[in-house]
Design a protein around this motif. Structure first.
Motif, PDB file in Angstrom:
ATOM      1  N   UNK A 136       0.835  -1.199   0.000  1.00  5.48           N
ATOM      2  CA  UNK A 136       0.000   0.000   0.000  1.00  5.48           C
ATOM      3  C   UNK A 136       0.873   1.253   0.000  1.00  5.48           C
ATOM      4  N   UNK A 137       0.255   2.381  -0.324  1.00  3.84           N
ATOM      5  CA  UNK A 137       0.922   3.687  -0.270  1.00  3.84           C
ATOM      6  C   UNK A 137      -0.087   4.700   0.246  1.00  3.84           C
ATOM      7  N   UNK A 138      -0.207   4.782   1.562  1.00  5.11           N
ATOM      8  CA  UNK A 138      -1.189   5.655   2.181  1.00  5.11           C
ATOM      9  C   UNK A 138      -0.509   6.884   2.771  1.00  5.11           C
ATOM     10  N   UNK A 139      -1.159   8.031   2.610  1.00 10.56           N
ATOM     11  CA  UNK A 139      -0.589   9.282   3.100  1.00 10.56           C
ATOM     12  C   UNK A 139      -0.288   9.213   4.593  1.00 10.56           C
ATOM     13  N   UNK A 140      -1.129   8.525   5.355  1.00  7.98           N
ATOM     14  CA  UNK A 140      -0.955   8.467   6.806  1.00  7.98           C
ATOM     15  C   UNK A 140       0.372   7.801   7.188  1.00  7.98           C
ATOM     16  N   UNK A 141       0.859   6.885   6.338  1.00  6.02           N
ATOM     17  CA  UNK A 141       2.146   6.237   6.615  1.00  6.02           C
ATOM     18  C   UNK A 141       3.270   7.255   6.618  1.00  6.02           C
ATOM     19  N   UNK A 142       3.267   8.153   5.640  1.00  6.50           N
ATOM     20  CA  UNK A 142       4.314   9.171   5.579  1.00  6.50           C
ATOM     21  C   UNK A 142       4.168  10.178   6.715  1.00  6.50           C
ATOM     22  N   UNK A 143       2.939  10.505   7.092  1.00  7.25           N
ATOM     23  CA  UNK A 143       2.742  11.381   8.250  1.00  7.25           C
ATOM     24  C   UNK A 143       3.325  10.747   9.511  1.00  7.25           C
ATOM     25  N   UNK A 144       3.104   9.446   9.687  1.00  9.51           N
ATOM     26  CA  UNK A 144       3.641   8.740  10.848  1.00  9.51           C
ATOM     27  C   UNK A 144       5.164   8.754  10.841  1.00  9.51           C
ATOM     28  N   UNK A 145       5.765   8.606   9.664  1.00  5.49           N
ATOM     29  CA  UNK A 145       7.222   8.608   9.568  1.00  5.49           C
ATOM     30  C   UNK A 145       7.789   9.979   9.931  1.00  5.49           C
ATOM     31  N   UNK A 146       7.155  11.035   9.457  1.00  7.62           N
ATOM     32  CA  UNK A 146       7.631  12.378   9.788  1.00  7.62           C
ATOM     33  C   UNK A 146       7.457  12.680  11.270  1.00  7.62           C
ATOM     34  N   UNK A 147       6.399  12.170  11.872  1.00  5.02           N
ATOM     35  CA  UNK A 147       6.227  12.326  13.323  1.00  5.02           C
ATOM     36  C   UNK A 147       7.361  11.634  14.066  1.00  5.02           C
ATOM     37  N   UNK A 148       7.755  10.458  13.571  1.00  2.99           N
ATOM     38  CA  UNK A 148       8.852   9.713  14.197  1.00  2.99           C
ATOM     39  C   UNK A 148      10.168  10.484  14.075  1.00  2.99           C
ATOM     40  N   UNK A 149      10.453  11.007  12.885  1.00  6.51           N
ATOM     41  CA  UNK A 149      11.695  11.751  12.665  1.00  6.51           C
ATOM     42  C   UNK A 149      11.742  12.990  13.564  1.00  6.51           C
ATOM     43  N   UNK A 172      10.171  13.445  16.425  1.00  6.03           N
ATOM     44  CA  UNK A 172      10.322  13.035  17.819  1.00  6.03           C
ATOM     45  C   UNK A 172      11.746  12.581  18.113  1.00  6.03           C
ATOM     46  N   UNK A 173      12.353  11.873  17.174  1.00  8.52           N
ATOM     47  CA  UNK A 173      13.683  11.276  17.397  1.00  8.52           C
ATOM     48  C   UNK A 173      14.825  12.263  17.141  1.00  8.52           C
TER      49      UNK A 173
END
Length: 371
Positions: free
Chosen positions: A293-306, A308-309
């Motif tokens: 899949x390629x869902x926009x929410x996945x990229x939002x989650x990744x940017x939230x992780x970056x 935070x970290x």
């Protein structure tokens, strides 16, 4: 012979993409015209460009299956470098006619040993000598192979498993070795016991953490003007390509909403090869359906992780070795600001090793061994 500037139709479409708004509807409208341009290269589309300049970055799935008719259209883009997020082994094992091997010199990137890149450190590459017709290539165009799944990456995932899974995995590795099935059974075991439980966002986080040299090398190559226009690709142009593309867009100042919407365009871009993706990912390696899949929410989650970290994308890029000066240089190539270069910053690709005749016969793959 490749034209000195991109075909006018492509230039007009690129400019329209560069001027489009942040809304997904606008983005889809402008990019959709590209999806059908290269029938044998699914998911091909522009990522970014500088208006009034031939500098641009495209992205796609693997171009190994490109046909002769599509090759002529491909050449209209005047792409100078292909930045391919596959190891030499993965690339050479892929199917297809590999027509671009007749157009581009093939290299693989050699990482610094045991550490990340330093700021302004050059990317060292080595020519892949087991490709036919290398001596007959007339252009100076380059195809760089960058291994994302190094030994360090595999080791980190391996150690995440319980001891008994690690023990079983040695048995599956032996089966793969005897049967010549690559790493199919080995990966299946870890997919069922580790990877599927964390999902696609877990895999993306792993790439952010354990593929840092791969990501940094790609960004450094894009910051060299002679490598532009460039094409980014991996197997399907969705995951490895999607992460690097997102970081590039963030470096250029695009909003998280825009970046997530651009990432989600791969859903439409890969529609014609969905069956092939299912076979190569779900059936072959027993990964869950989520991984295609390629869902926009996945990229939002990744940017939230970056965030935070590392505090920000800029902070992450600094950490992995792509410094502020290099980030400014990339922006200057793809945006309207101008950043002067000092004499020792005029190039960041070390080809001296690649052109050393004593290295031409080497078929070793230090991409993984460097870990």
């Amino acid at each position: 012979m490749v034209a000195a500037v991109p075909n006018r139709n492509f230039e007009q479409m690129l400019n329209s993409v560069g001027e489009s708004g942040e809304r997904r509807g606008s983005l889809v409208e402008h990019v959709a015209a590209f999806f059908g341009r290269l029938r044998t290269v699914p998911n091909f589309r522009p990522l970014c460009n500088k208006k009034g300049s031939p500098n641009a970055i495209f992205r796609s799935s693997r171009p190994d299956l490109i046909g002769q008719d599509d090759l002529e259209v491909f050449n209209e883009t005047c792409i100078q470098s292909i930045i391919d997020f596959r190891s030499k082994k993965e690339y050479l094992a892929s199917d297809g006619n590999h027509l671009l091997d007749q157009e581009y010199h093939l290299y693989h990137v050699k990482f610094p040993k045991g550490r990340n890149y330093r700021h302004d450190e050059r990317v060292e590459v080595e020519r892949v000598s087991c490709v036919d017709n290398v001596e007959n290539i007339q252009s100076n165009r380059r195809h760089y192979l960058i291994n994302f799944f190094t030994l360090n990456y595999i080791w980190e995932v391996f150690n995440r498993a319980p001891w008994y899974v690690r023990l079983y995995s040695l048995f599956y590795m032996l089966i793969d070795l005897v049967c010549g099935t690559g790493h199919k059974h080995f990966v299946r075991l870890f997919a069922r016991t580790i990877l599927n439980s964390t999902g696609i966002i877990g895999q993306y986080k792993d790439m952010i953490e354990f593929s840092q040299r791969s990501i940094c090398a790609a960004l450094k190559l894009m910051s060299v003007k002679s490598n532009l226009p460039a094409l980014l690709n991996c197997a399907h142009g969705k995951d490895r390509t999607g992460i690097v593309s997102a970081l590039v867009l963030s470096c250029l100042g695009k909003s998280p909403d825009y970046i997530a919407a651009e990432y989600a365009l791969s859903h439409d871009g890969l529609a014609t090869v969905k069956h092939r993706m299912h076979k190569e990912v779900v059936e072959q390696f027993h990964m869950s359906e989520e991984f295609i899949t390629a869902k926009a929410e996945t990229m939002h989650q990744l940017f939230d992780y970056i965030k935070e970290r590392y505090g920000s994308v800029e902070g992450y890029l600094e950490y992995i070795g792509f410094g502020s000066t290099e980030q400014q240089r990339l922006r200057s190539h793809l945006m309207h600001e101008v950043v002067p270069l000092s004499p020792d910053q005029s190039g960041d690709v070390d080809l001296s090793f690649a052109f050393d005749p004593s290295n031409r016969g080497s078929d070793s793959d230090p991409d993984s061994a460097s870990d």
